[in-house]
Design a protein around this motif. Sequence first.
Motif, PDB file in Angstrom:
ATOM      1  N   TYR A 184       8.933   6.466  -8.186  1.00 28.03           N
ATOM      2  CA  TYR A 184       7.957   5.513  -7.645  1.00 28.03           C
ATOM      3  C   TYR A 184       8.552   4.096  -7.595  1.00 28.03           C
ATOM      4  O   TYR A 184       8.335   3.371  -6.623  1.00 28.03           O
ATOM      5  CB  TYR A 184       6.687   5.559  -8.488  1.00 28.03           C
ATOM      6  N   PHE A 185       9.312   3.732  -8.618  1.00 27.61           N
ATOM      7  CA  PHE A 185       9.960   2.430  -8.565  1.00 27.61           C
ATOM      8  C   PHE A 185      11.069   2.411  -7.508  1.00 27.61           C
ATOM      9  O   PHE A 185      11.349   1.371  -6.904  1.00 27.61           O
ATOM     10  CB  PHE A 185      10.538   2.056  -9.933  1.00 27.61           C
ATOM     11  N   GLU A 186      11.689   3.558  -7.268  1.00 23.54           N
ATOM     12  CA  GLU A 186      12.732   3.613  -6.240  1.00 23.54           C
ATOM     13  C   GLU A 186      12.169   3.285  -4.862  1.00 23.54           C
ATOM     14  O   GLU A 186      12.855   2.673  -4.035  1.00 23.54           O
ATOM     15  CB  GLU A 186      13.389   4.991  -6.231  1.00 23.54           C
ATOM     16  N   VAL A 187      10.913   3.666  -4.618  1.00 14.39           N
ATOM     17  CA  VAL A 187      10.270   3.280  -3.355  1.00 14.39           C
ATOM     18  C   VAL A 187      10.170   1.763  -3.279  1.00 14.39           C
ATOM     19  O   VAL A 187      10.434   1.155  -2.231  1.00 14.39           O
ATOM     20  CB  VAL A 187       8.872   3.924  -3.235  1.00 14.39           C
ATOM     21  N   TYR A 219       0.823  -1.210   0.000  1.00 12.66           N
ATOM     22  CA  TYR A 219       0.000   0.000   0.000  1.00 12.66           C
ATOM     23  C   TYR A 219       0.857   1.260   0.000  1.00 12.66           C
ATOM     24  O   TYR A 219       0.668   2.174  -0.814  1.00 12.66           O
ATOM     25  CB  TYR A 219      -0.889   0.023   1.246  1.00 12.66           C
ATOM     26  N   ALA A 220       1.783   1.346   0.962  1.00 17.77           N
ATOM     27  CA  ALA A 220       2.538   2.586   1.153  1.00 17.77           C
ATOM     28  C   ALA A 220       3.375   2.927  -0.078  1.00 17.77           C
ATOM     29  O   ALA A 220       3.490   4.092  -0.464  1.00 17.77           O
ATOM     30  CB  ALA A 220       3.431   2.464   2.386  1.00 17.77           C
ATOM     31  N   GLY A 221       3.967   1.908  -0.683  1.00 22.48           N
ATOM     32  CA  GLY A 221       4.800   2.161  -1.843  1.00 22.48           C
ATOM     33  C   GLY A 221       4.027   2.218  -3.141  1.00 22.48           C
ATOM     34  O   GLY A 221       4.596   2.517  -4.188  1.00 22.48           O
ATOM     35  N   TYR A 249      -6.931   5.902 -11.113  1.00 23.32           N
ATOM     36  CA  TYR A 249      -5.690   5.187 -11.415  1.00 23.32           C
ATOM     37  C   TYR A 249      -4.643   5.451 -10.338  1.00 23.32           C
ATOM     38  O   TYR A 249      -3.971   4.527  -9.860  1.00 23.32           O
ATOM     39  CB  TYR A 249      -5.173   5.624 -12.781  1.00 23.32           C
ATOM     40  N   SER A 250      -4.511   6.703  -9.943  1.00 28.47           N
ATOM     41  CA  SER A 250      -3.489   7.071  -8.960  1.00 28.47           C
ATOM     42  C   SER A 250      -3.774   6.487  -7.582  1.00 28.47           C
ATOM     43  O   SER A 250      -2.886   6.439  -6.730  1.00 28.47           O
ATOM     44  CB  SER A 250      -3.386   8.594  -8.851  1.00 28.47           C
ATOM     45  N   ARG A 251      -5.015   6.044  -7.370  1.00 25.20           N
ATOM     46  CA  ARG A 251      -5.405   5.514  -6.063  1.00 25.20           C
ATOM     47  C   ARG A 251      -5.595   4.000  -6.092  1.00 25.20           C
ATOM     48  O   ARG A 251      -6.201   3.432  -5.179  1.00 25.20           O
ATOM     49  CB  ARG A 251      -6.703   6.187  -5.601  1.00 25.20           C
ATOM     50  N   ARG A 252      -5.099   3.357  -7.109  1.00 26.88           N
ATOM     51  CA  ARG A 252      -5.327   1.924  -7.254  1.00 26.88           C
ATOM     52  C   ARG A 252      -4.880   1.149  -6.021  1.00 26.88           C
ATOM     53  O   ARG A 252      -5.533   0.210  -5.592  1.00 26.88           O
ATOM     54  CB  ARG A 252      -4.572   1.444  -8.492  1.00 26.88           C
ATOM     55  N   PHE A 253      -3.756   1.550  -5.422  1.00 25.76           N
ATOM     56  CA  PHE A 253      -3.269   0.872  -4.228  1.00 25.76           C
ATOM     57  C   PHE A 253      -3.281   1.798  -3.017  1.00 25.76           C
ATOM     58  O   PHE A 253      -2.510   1.606  -2.074  1.00 25.76           O
ATOM     59  CB  PHE A 253      -1.869   0.305  -4.459  1.00 25.76           C
ATOM     60  N   ARG A 254      -4.138   2.791  -3.058  1.00 22.12           N
ATOM     61  CA  ARG A 254      -4.345   3.596  -1.856  1.00 22.12           C
ATOM     62  C   ARG A 254      -5.614   3.127  -1.163  1.00 22.12           C
ATOM     63  O   ARG A 254      -6.488   2.519  -1.768  1.00 22.12           O
ATOM     64  CB  ARG A 254      -4.473   5.080  -2.208  1.00 22.12           C
ATOM     65  N   LEU A 255      -5.718   3.455   0.096  1.00 21.35           N
ATOM     66  CA  LEU A 255      -6.900   3.056   0.847  1.00 21.35           C
ATOM     67  C   LEU A 255      -8.107   3.869   0.414  1.00 21.35           C
ATOM     68  O   LEU A 255      -8.004   5.057   0.113  1.00 21.35           O
ATOM     69  CB  LEU A 255      -6.668   3.264   2.347  1.00 21.35           C
ATOM     70  N   ALA A 256      -9.252   3.235   0.395  1.00 26.37           N
ATOM     71  CA  ALA A 256     -10.519   3.929   0.146  1.00 26.37           C
ATOM     72  C   ALA A 256     -11.243   4.012   1.487  1.00 26.37           C
ATOM     73  O   ALA A 256     -11.915   3.069   1.901  1.00 26.37           O
ATOM     74  CB  ALA A 256     -11.346   3.177  -0.879  1.00 26.37           C
ATOM     75  N   TYR A 257     -11.066   5.097   2.183  1.00 24.39           N
ATOM     76  CA  TYR A 257     -11.673   5.245   3.500  1.00 24.39           C
ATOM     77  C   TYR A 257     -13.178   5.458   3.365  1.00 24.39           C
ATOM     78  O   TYR A 257     -13.636   6.138   2.430  1.00 24.39           O
ATOM     79  CB  TYR A 257     -11.051   6.419   4.252  1.00 24.39           C
TER      80      TYR A 257
END
Length: 804
Positions: free
Chosen positions: A298-301, A249-251, A399-407
């Motif tokens: 982003y890949f560096e993360v 998630y974080a990365g 797209y930018s939130r694909r792996f972000r949390l949906a609160y």
Amino acid sequence: MKSSARAVVIGGGVVGASVLYHLAKVGWRDVLLLEKSELTSGSTWHAAGGMHTFNGEANISRLQKYTIDLYREIEELSGQSCGLHPNGGLMLAATPGELDSLRLICSRSRYLGMETEMISLEKACELNPLIDPRYFIGALWRADGGHCDPSGTTQAYVKAARRLGASVERFTRVDSLAQRPDGSWNVTTNQGVVHAEHVVNCAGLWAREVGHMVGIELPVLAMEHHYLLTEDIPELAGRESEIVNTTDYAGEIYMRQERRGALIGTYEPNGVIWSALATPDDFSMQLLAEDFERLAPYFEVGFQHFPALGRVGIRKAVNGPFTFAPDGNPLVGPVRGLRNYWVACAVMAGFSQGGGIGLVLSRWMAEGDPGQDVISMDLARFGAFATPKYTALKVPENYSRRFRLAYPNEELPAARPLRRSPVYEQLKAAGAVMGANFGLEQALWFAPAGTPPTESPTYRRSEAFPVVREECQAVRRTVGIYETTNYGKYEVTGRGARGWLDRVFACRIPRPGRLALAPLLNAAGRIVGDLSMACLAEGRFLIFGSGFAEEFHMRWFALTEPPPDVFLRSAASTLGGFSIAGPQSRELLQKLVRRDLSATSFRLFQVVETAVGSAPAILVRAGFTGELGYEIWTTLDYLAALYEDLCSAGQNLGLTHFGGRALSALRLEKAYGSFNKDFRPDYTPGETGLDRFVDFDKAAFTGRAAALAERAAGAKRRFVIMEVAEADTEVVGFESIMHAGSAVGYVTSGAYGHCIGRSLAAGYVPTTFARDGTRLEIDILGEMRTATVRLAPLYDPQGLRLRS
């Protein structure tokens, strides 16, 4: 090539292949798939092939599990390997919020029958030794999922479909679609014309263009998506099994093993739209130019969180387009006004969802119903507001939130504000914190003076909690005002209106001057609408429902085609209104209305057309709070004047604005269910309790036979309200309800009952548990909480205040 077919499927990717297979499986052997190039030549061929059951919507999770389980079936039938790697899935959390999200997934999975558990970081590192545990605080393991071979899986669908009698034509481009008077289609291709009863748009990257052929603009757009394949990783040498597919998630990173290296992908915040206006006709099995400079941060993360990846070289970079809808879920189903035209597109996760989509669409086409609740995928969740500009703003956000949390309390900003009522600015000035419903801005809660009108995303109680408490208590104590413009509204007029409504709805149709609660059933006797119906005069009706379902219900009404003497239209953009609720509501409204509003003169569920202040209005004695209350409807040109009059009349009565959050809490205190949250097409009248509004004595209405059969046999489960003990946070939805260690039901909605001082959860349990005082448990963010069934409303159980 065949000159006719019962159905033509346009598009030879994994979704089109699945639809073809499932249509053949339900007995439609005369089906034809047309692909303008080679099979898999769009997005399918360069997909990473990941498969998993994770989705924020439980019904989509079920379909994803079906998809994964299906692969063994099509391998056996076709003799074609899907290249399955069923190595499971690992999800990593770096923050407390992410950890709450994983706990919620774990709770939901119990009822869905999916093997899932929270595990330690030590265990996570055993499953994937590339993880640097310093960056994480917890992990979730899922036994289902893994990855497959995209080409092999698509070929397995196609070969299985052919064995059942289906046909496939490659290098056959569809040039145009023309509908015949009988509703069938002429499909004109570069190889000739095919006459088809049904057409299915599974065209993927070209779904937009195939929509243009019939005059519609589908809300779908392609984004560039990158992933990398590394060289061999020493840490993987000698392992007997693959590392587990891992989501960070974080990365905002996903990764899995690929041979002796790894595949790593990202959904970067500043994604790039591909072919914004038109998809190139000659695009086939092509990749896009690499953009390492933009993606390097982003890949560096990912290289930090999985250090071994950064110590080896990159073997290959893949940048290809994938299509998305504005909310990230697929677009599936029929199109209102286009008989026998179907869509199954915007399926980004084709190897997780393709099988389930084929299943429900084939049922829908063959039986007239998808067989289960698919509202979250239904094309009808988007209305006219989903213009190309809206889509172009929302798709990159998603797209930018694909792996972000949906609160659950989070409202996303892109393409907003779009639809606004005439009192939008006045409500904002009053402190309204807005959400969007079917593109329309609506007040969620009202920040007091001096308080920022913002809310921190969380799975737990936010800074809005005490504010919502004050709104709820003000409604119960004095009087509150809530804008209802976000409701769905439909006008039905004409000499045949009553007769037509009598066939469409399960309720007794109200007489002039009265309102009735109006369940809407499908042929299987399941709930497709929980509406209310006002009869303004003989041959003139106004129907109210959930605003998000406007297109859904307009399409449903069209299925039972109104006769020539019945006229139906949506009034969503022409009528607005307010709800006035609380013990002082009559006193407030009487200042603005000349007729007598006393309890004996203007009774519950009475309807009248009258002036309310300066506005010609429709006045209904009803509401959703359980208090004495009224709904007032007027045309939008009068709405601002009505608002001003109501605020002026309530100035000395303690009039308080309240929003959707307070309404949810107030309704649960009264044990009222809500369509889409609590009542959906998976449930029946007997299960929901809406059977008390069904007129079983009517000779005919949609779903009557099924509803009668259920009444005779008895419902197997029941909708109940539960009092949750020792709660410091509320349920979100789809949490498992437990008894003796087993999942026996699931939650549909919840809120804190501010006027009774208890946390409340609504959900479905087996009838044997639907007894007052039954003690169950709910897994809320990893903690088992006692949940006690309460059959009577916890607030004003006799309904005295409502009828006062």
